[in-house]
Design an enzyme around this catalytic site. Sequence first.
Site, PDB file in Angstrom:
ATOM      1  N   GLU A   1      88.980  32.830  53.658  1.00 24.38           N
ATOM      2  CA  GLU A   1      89.675  33.151  54.912  1.00 24.38           C
ATOM      3  C   GLU A   1      90.349  31.926  55.531  1.00 24.38           C
ATOM      4  O   GLU A   1      91.346  32.053  56.247  1.00 24.38           O
ATOM      5  CB  GLU A   1      88.726  33.804  55.910  1.00 24.38           C
ATOM      6  CG  GLU A   1      88.306  35.233  55.540  1.00 24.38           C
ATOM      7  CD  GLU A   1      87.130  35.303  54.581  1.00 24.38           C
ATOM      8  OE1 GLU A   1      86.710  34.237  54.054  1.00 24.38           O
ATOM      9  OE2 GLU A   1      86.625  36.407  54.346  1.00 24.38           O
TER      10      GLU A   1
ATOM     11  N   PHE B   1      74.379  43.931  61.063  1.00 22.04           N
ATOM     12  CA  PHE B   1      74.821  43.301  59.822  1.00 22.04           C
ATOM     13  C   PHE B   1      76.247  42.756  59.979  1.00 22.04           C
ATOM     14  O   PHE B   1      77.132  43.458  60.430  1.00 22.04           O
ATOM     15  CB  PHE B   1      74.764  44.313  58.672  1.00 22.04           C
ATOM     16  CG  PHE B   1      75.292  43.747  57.377  1.00 22.04           C
ATOM     17  CD1 PHE B   1      74.653  42.691  56.747  1.00 22.04           C
ATOM     18  CD2 PHE B   1      76.445  44.272  56.803  1.00 22.04           C
ATOM     19  CE1 PHE B   1      75.154  42.156  55.567  1.00 22.04           C
ATOM     20  CE2 PHE B   1      76.949  43.744  55.621  1.00 22.04           C
ATOM     21  CZ  PHE B   1      76.292  42.687  55.005  1.00 22.04           C
ATOM     22  N   GLN B   2      76.432  41.501  59.643  1.00 22.52           N
ATOM     23  CA  GLN B   2      77.730  40.816  59.736  1.00 22.52           C
ATOM     24  C   GLN B   2      78.325  40.848  61.135  1.00 22.52           C
ATOM     25  O   GLN B   2      79.536  40.936  61.302  1.00 22.52           O
ATOM     26  CB  GLN B   2      78.713  41.368  58.699  1.00 22.52           C
ATOM     27  CG  GLN B   2      78.242  41.056  57.284  1.00 22.52           C
ATOM     28  CD  GLN B   2      79.322  41.182  56.237  1.00 22.52           C
ATOM     29  OE1 GLN B   2      80.174  42.051  56.327  1.00 22.52           O
ATOM     30  NE2 GLN B   2      79.268  40.324  55.237  1.00 22.52           N
TER      31      GLN B   2
ATOM     32  N   LYS C   1      84.720  48.470  64.357  1.00 25.90           N
ATOM     33  CA  LYS C   1      85.058  49.346  63.234  1.00 25.90           C
ATOM     34  C   LYS C   1      85.294  50.790  63.656  1.00 25.90           C
ATOM     35  O   LYS C   1      86.181  51.457  63.123  1.00 25.90           O
ATOM     36  CB  LYS C   1      83.930  49.286  62.189  1.00 25.90           C
ATOM     37  CG  LYS C   1      84.259  50.090  60.934  1.00 25.90           C
ATOM     38  CD  LYS C   1      83.266  49.879  59.809  1.00 25.90           C
ATOM     39  CE  LYS C   1      83.713  50.678  58.590  1.00 25.90           C
ATOM     40  NZ  LYS C   1      82.765  50.527  57.473  1.00 25.90           N
TER      41      LYS C   1
END
Lengths: 576, 181
Positions: free
Chosen positions: A50, A112-113, A162
């Site tokens: 990235e 998570f993440q 998301k």
Amino acid sequence: MELSGGEILVQCLIDEGVEYIFGYPGGAVLHIYDALFKQDKVKHILVRHEQGATHAADGYARSTGRPGVVLVTSGPGATNAVTGIATAHMDSIPMVILCGQVPMAVIGSDAFQEADISGITRPCVKHNFLVKDVTKLASTIKKAFYLATTGRPGPVLVDIPKNLTDPRIKIPYDYPKSVTLRSYNPHVKGHRWQIKKAVDMLIAAKRPMFYTGGGIVQGEASAELTELTQLLGYPITNTLMGLGAYPGTDKQFVGMLGMHGTYEANMAMHECDVLFAAGARFDDRITGIIAEFCPHAKIIHVDVDPSSISKNVRVDIPVVGEVKPVLAEMIELVKACDQKPDAGALAQWWKQIDDWRSLDSLGFDRTTDIIKPQYVVEQLWEMTKGDAYITSDVGQHQMWAAQFYKFDKPRRWINSGGLGTMGFGMPAAIGTKLAFPDADVFCVTGEASIQMCIQELATARQYRTAINIVNLNNGYMGMVRQWQEFSYGSRYSQTYLETLPDFVKLAESYGHAGIRIDKRADVRDALEEAFRQKDRTFFLDFHTDPTENVYPMIEAGKAQHEMRLAPGVNPDTELA
Amino acid sequence: MKCASPPASTPTRSLPKPMSHIISILIENESGALARVAGLFSARGYNIESLTVAPTQDATLSRMTLVTSGNPEIIEQITKQLNKLIDVVKLIDISESTHIERELMMVKARAVNAGREEIMRLTKIFRGNILDVTPTTYIIEITGEKSKLDAFLSTVGEENIIEVVRSGITGILRGERGLAV
Ligand SMILES: Cc1cc2nc3c(=O)[nH]c(=O)nc-3n(C[C@H](O)[C@H](O)[C@H](O)COP(=O)(O)OP(=O)(O)OC[C@H]3O[C@@H](n4cnc5c(N)ncnc54)[C@H](O)[C@@H]3O)c2cc1C
Ligand SMILES: Cc1ncc(C[n+]2csc(CCOP(=O)(O)OP(=O)(O)O)c2C)c(N)n1
Ligand SMILES: [Mg+2]
């Protein structure tokens, strides 16, 4: 038109006229990647890390003036992008970073993440947004592009949970034509009276000096700057970020100023009586110790960001505004003014500057068989007729590229000045080459810097971006070694690179060509070979003099006129 | 008064004495807005003496009052940097004009024997109110300028004070002029 959040994002990019988006997928952006897959207007460039995405987008932005666009996933994808975001921020580069986030319902639960990327990037962006409602998505993207590209440009990050991009939830799409923010009104035109005062002061000067920087490049004001400078016949210097803003081969240009600037540029700064600064921010690399900076000068400063003015150095005439309209107004005023600059004083001033110039502070040994790095850059400049795009990394090689490649045009010199990010050069070259597929793009780098984003050689292969790499391989972290030589009794603590890869084989394994060059006599041929083959990436591994240093140098704690010159260069004897 | 030592990069041409400034800020009522202001001060090494925030009648805006100190160059940079924050709509350094400033303080004091009368008397003199009474304590509320609150505390005496809570300073300009969008 009813679209999902993911589709809205992509449609926004299309409506914004975005050509390329640099990114790397992951869980939180899967919906967005699916929307990207279903169209072919916005081209996605898959990088290998990235950080590479941000630098490539940055190179695209610096070479075109249009915002670079990045797409990364939540958590590690986002944190990997931080170095590149900070790099763009320090140099005021327009960039929009779209970043996946965990769904709204689990934000704050150490999901998570999950990473609080808005919090992490707050000090290194112009602004950031966490979008909480899909109906606000399009307007937020519009704001992001508007903020990134207006006023003092900079990176803007949009954090997108998301669930907002869920393909099952469709809403009407409408991209706003324009945007106004009650809290953001960047200055454009400067104050008329201030500009008039500035012109009067400039015309009355006996030892005037122009000092201009990255703001001229970002503000597309090279033509105006060149006209004003030549109208007045005054000497001009550029910062590292401003190179190319004024033609580097013109006789009024006295070279770069600052820590590794020319003798004549720094001496003229020190002795001038009126300093005209525009689109430059009085960085510590150029001022030396502030108490002795331009001791005889009245200072005029034009900058779009009021906080750049009188931050490090008090100025006498501040002008808040964009350089382009301000310089244009100055040109009109100079033309209309009855007073003319004092020709006698100016002639005397030029004679003094030419004396300083005759010292040849950038001189180097041209007789050795061993490759002098300066020679490589000089040959590169000659071969490309000064017309290539040159990206660079950080270190001695960067300074030699800046000193020896004479940029006549803006946006040709692409390097990380403010943050000084090793690893910037090669991905930035990829972004530049995508923007200008027919141009010659060279990355002048060092063997330590290039290894920081070496994985992007794969990206260069995948998209057939035929960039050329000029590796000035001195086997040292040369810039740090130089400081250790000068200030730490030559104790080379951890700056010798013991196990270097065979760069030629490495390049070949990625599908590129490579040549190793050890002798000065072979330099030009190698460059020509790379130059001739326009359809592939060449890795030129120049093994250069490991002991060469960058001169002149203003060492830490010294004033701008107290330069350390190359051995054998002595102002007292030469100028006697 | 606490004084921040100027960050290394500040202009050194003239360094007059630092003084306290009260900066009133109208800022978008967005998540993260407060963090941007606080982060700016820590990142740039500026000093915050106190900071108060509350929504205004217009629910989309918050009003902050920030007390900071520094020489004129630093204060100039602080106001410029605050203005540069995208969420900041308007700000004004009210200490540069005639203004009224107030701070609210609640003091829990030990009040036993003769001390009970004495503290009550002092509270009256300082135009405070007693909000809570127990056999051994009072809670006293006082509003005023910082110097008045400081004076009350020193008069009551440290040995009699159990707990002090202060709101931080808020302020407003006198006359027609005000801070509004
Ligand atoms: C190893 C190393 C060595 C270095 N040595 C040197 C050196 O010797 N000399 C040197 O000069 N630098 C050197 N640098 C770079 C230095 O760190 C700074 O990045 C650089 O000096 C800043 O350049 P600038 O003043 O042009 O500002 P920039 O960072 O380019 O800032 C631009 C300024 O212009 C303003 N601006 C932007 N757009 C507009 C517009 N449209 N209108 C008006 N104003 C605008 C901005 O608000 C800002 O104030 C070195 C860096 C490294 C890594
Ligand atoms: C990411 C990062 N880490 C560390 C530094 C500090 N640093 C500046 S120059 C340099 C050495 C660069 O070596 P090389 O790329 O070989 O260039 P040279 O100076 O030898 O030309 C280092 C370590 C930096 N600028 N960036
Ligand atoms: Mg090296």
